[in-house]
Design an enzyme around this catalytic site. Structure first.
Site, PDB file in Angstrom:
ATOM      1  N   TYR A 180     -22.125   0.479 -10.364  1.00  0.00           N
ATOM      2  CA  TYR A 180     -22.368   0.725 -11.846  1.00  0.00           C
ATOM      3  C   TYR A 180     -24.053   0.443 -11.823  1.00  0.00           C
ATOM      4  O   TYR A 180     -24.563  -0.365 -11.355  1.00  0.00           O
ATOM      5  CB  TYR A 180     -21.560  -0.358 -12.622  1.00  0.00           C
ATOM      6  CG  TYR A 180     -22.091  -0.383 -13.793  1.00  0.00           C
ATOM      7  CD1 TYR A 180     -21.629   0.351 -15.032  1.00  0.00           C
ATOM      8  CD2 TYR A 180     -22.932  -1.623 -14.185  1.00  0.00           C
ATOM      9  CE1 TYR A 180     -21.875   0.402 -16.236  1.00  0.00           C
ATOM     10  CE2 TYR A 180     -23.422  -1.404 -15.648  1.00  0.00           C
ATOM     11  CZ  TYR A 180     -22.666  -0.471 -16.563  1.00  0.00           C
ATOM     12  OH  TYR A 180     -23.039  -0.682 -17.898  1.00  0.00           O
ATOM     13  N   ARG A 235     -20.718 -24.575 -25.753  1.00  0.00           N
ATOM     14  CA  ARG A 235     -21.477 -23.781 -24.924  1.00  0.00           C
ATOM     15  C   ARG A 235     -20.487 -24.378 -23.445  1.00  0.00           C
ATOM     16  O   ARG A 235     -20.184 -23.307 -22.713  1.00  0.00           O
ATOM     17  CB  ARG A 235     -22.906 -24.235 -24.554  1.00  0.00           C
ATOM     18  CG  ARG A 235     -23.412 -23.684 -23.286  1.00  0.00           C
ATOM     19  CD  ARG A 235     -25.044 -23.507 -23.126  1.00  0.00           C
ATOM     20  NE  ARG A 235     -25.706 -24.639 -23.778  1.00  0.00           N
ATOM     21  CZ  ARG A 235     -25.917 -25.747 -23.266  1.00  0.00           C
ATOM     22  NH1 ARG A 235     -25.103 -26.358 -22.354  1.00  0.00           N
ATOM     23  NH2 ARG A 235     -26.335 -26.804 -24.030  1.00  0.00           N
TER      24      ARG A 235
HETATM   25  C1  LIG Z   1     -19.776  -1.761 -17.939  1.00  0.00           C
HETATM   26  C2  LIG Z   1     -19.658  -2.116 -16.576  1.00  0.00           C
HETATM   27  C3  LIG Z   1     -20.568  -3.221 -15.963  1.00  0.00           C
HETATM   28  C4  LIG Z   1     -21.202  -4.240 -16.972  1.00  0.00           C
HETATM   29  O1  LIG Z   1     -20.612  -4.517 -18.143  1.00  0.00           O
HETATM   30  P1  LIG Z   1     -21.074  -4.883 -19.523  1.00  0.00           P
HETATM   31  O2  LIG Z   1     -19.950  -5.587 -20.110  1.00  0.00           O
HETATM   32  O3  LIG Z   1     -21.573  -3.488 -19.934  1.00  0.00           O
HETATM   33  O4  LIG Z   1     -22.343  -5.640 -19.280  1.00  0.00           O
HETATM   34  C5  LIG Z   1     -20.192  -3.566 -14.933  1.00  0.00           C
HETATM   35  N1  LIG Z   1     -19.278  -2.760 -13.937  1.00  0.00           N
HETATM   36  C6  LIG Z   1     -18.610  -1.694 -14.319  1.00  0.00           C
HETATM   37  C7  LIG Z   1     -17.760  -1.102 -13.423  1.00  0.00           C
HETATM   38  C8  LIG Z   1     -18.857  -1.168 -15.658  1.00  0.00           C
HETATM   39  O5  LIG Z   1     -18.092  -0.163 -16.106  1.00  0.00           O
END
Ligand SMILES: *Cc1c(COP(=O)(O)O)cnc(C)c1O
Length: 379
Positions: free
Chosen positions: A98, A46
């Site tokens: 996002y 971890r």
């Molecule tokens: C997909 C995405 C995230 C989140 O990431 P995950 O790997 O799905 O948890 C955050 N920011 C942007 C711009 C993304 O495209």
């Protein structure tokens, strides 16, 4: 070292025990110690793991940073940054964010009395006015999803540095091949490694990179304390993925140019959102802070009918209808019903996310085939 060479060599050494050129998948939870505190730098996976360390060093090198940390997902990387704050602290961010980041801010961290100010792009230009004595962090995304708005990282960094506030930039869309926020004054870069860095739609992972020793210590403490770490097998897949990041990005950019230009001239297409157009409101900033415009493009249809848009989405043969982006294969998504479905229609439309808006993640296939697919669907 230039980018392509770094993508292949940075952070990675031949395995010390065998000379294996690829970093092995150290699928182990623990490490035998010769005596109390006598170990080879690894005590429990971890806290740290050699496969993960190799990837963390490689990602730090690609972002021109010093420290990298890999997490179980992009959102757990966001989570780690927010855990640096304490109740009462304030965060300035954009409304154009996002969806998952918006959700963790509003449904998790607001509960712990972190306050978020969702600024419009106009307000951001005057960001100093939004700063209060409690502001600790500015969180930016550029280009934004799905409207491809561009934020001037350097301009914001000048203000945050003056006030001693951290600036974090989600660099998922641009990747370190096109944009290096740390070089522009940001303190932390965040990635959804799931997208372009992994590049093959087979891993969910997140990463943070910083050059600030104090920030890094906090991030590693949180990574170890909360435990949302990236697994060795996944780190191996991403170590393989980033070896071709520069080649993939080059093709994503080339295909992006062709597709964006083609869409712009199509009679059924209303608007095309892509920072490479001279008519894009922040094209000049994009040209200054990015080395290319990438493969993310959004467009809307003349007439703006939801039924027609849904029918059109079924006609594609190469572009696949799916969430996510940044893989070798071309994907498309419908923000109004998929990624941004939970935002009220009126608010969504104010941001430009109309019913006919389609977001493309242009892959690395042959552009002729991609354009033919679009041509066939739009016919
Ligand atoms: C997909 C995405 C995230 C989140 O990431 P995950 O790997 O799905 O948890 C955050 N920011 C942007 C711009 C993304 O495209």
């Amino acid at each position: 070292m230039k980018f392509g060479t770094k993508a292949i060599h940075a952070g990675v050494e031949p395995d010390p025990s065998t000379g294996a050129i690829m970093t092995p998948i150290y699928q182990t939870s623990t490490y035998v110690q010769e005596g109390i505190g006598e170990h080879k730098g690894y005590a429990y996976s971890r806290t740290s793991n050699p496969t993960r360390s190799a990837l963390e060093n490689a990602l730090a090198a690609l972002e021109n940073g010093t420290y990298g940390a890999c997490f179980a997902s992009g959102l757990s990387a966001v989570d780690a940054v927010l855990k640096m704050l304490t109740p009462g602290d304030e965060v300035i961010t954009t409304a154009d964010l996002y969806g998952g980041t918006y959700r963790i801010f509003t449904t998790i961290f607001e509960k712990y009395s972190i306050r978020f100010h969702f600024a419009t792009l106009d307000e951001l230009e005057d960001i100093e006015r939004l700063i209060t004595p409690k502001t600790r962090l500015v969180w930016l995304e550029t280009p934004t999803n799905p409207m491809m708005n561009i934020v001037d990282i350097e301009a914001v960094a000048k203000i945050t540095q003056k006030h001693g506030i951290y600036l974090a930039v989600d660099n998922t869309f641009a990747t370190p091949y096109l944009q290096n926020p740390l070089d522009l004054g940001a303190d932390i870069v965040m990635h959804s490694v799931t997208k372009y860095l992994g590049g093959h739609s087979d891993v969910v992972m997140g990463a943070l990179v910083t050059s600030d020793h104090t920030v890094a210590k906090e991030i590693y403490r949180i990574q170890n304390s909360s435990g949302a770490i990236a697994a060795p097998m996944d780190c191996f897949l991403v170590l393989r993925g980033i070896k071709t990041l520069h080649l993939r990005m080059q093709r994503h950019c080339e295909n992006g140019i062709r597709v964006a230009q083609w869409l712009k001239d199509h009679p059924k297409v209303d608007k095309v959102y892509w920072p490479g157009f001279h008519t894009h409101p922040n094209h000049a900033v994009a040209q200054r802070q990015m080395r290319g415009f990438g493969g993310m493009i959004s467009f809307s249809l003349v007439g703006n009918s939801l039924t027609e848009t849904h029918a059109l989405l079924k006609k594609f043969k190469i572009f696949a209808l799916a969430e996510s982006l940044g893989g070798v294969e071309s994907l498309l998504c419908h923000p109004a019903t998929m990624t941004h479905g939970s935002i009220p229609k009126e608010e969504r439309e104010k941001a430009g996310i109309v019913d006919s808006l389609i977001r493309l993640s242009v892959g690395v296939e042959d552009s002729e085939d991609l354009i033919q697919d679009l041509q066939h669907a739009l016919a």
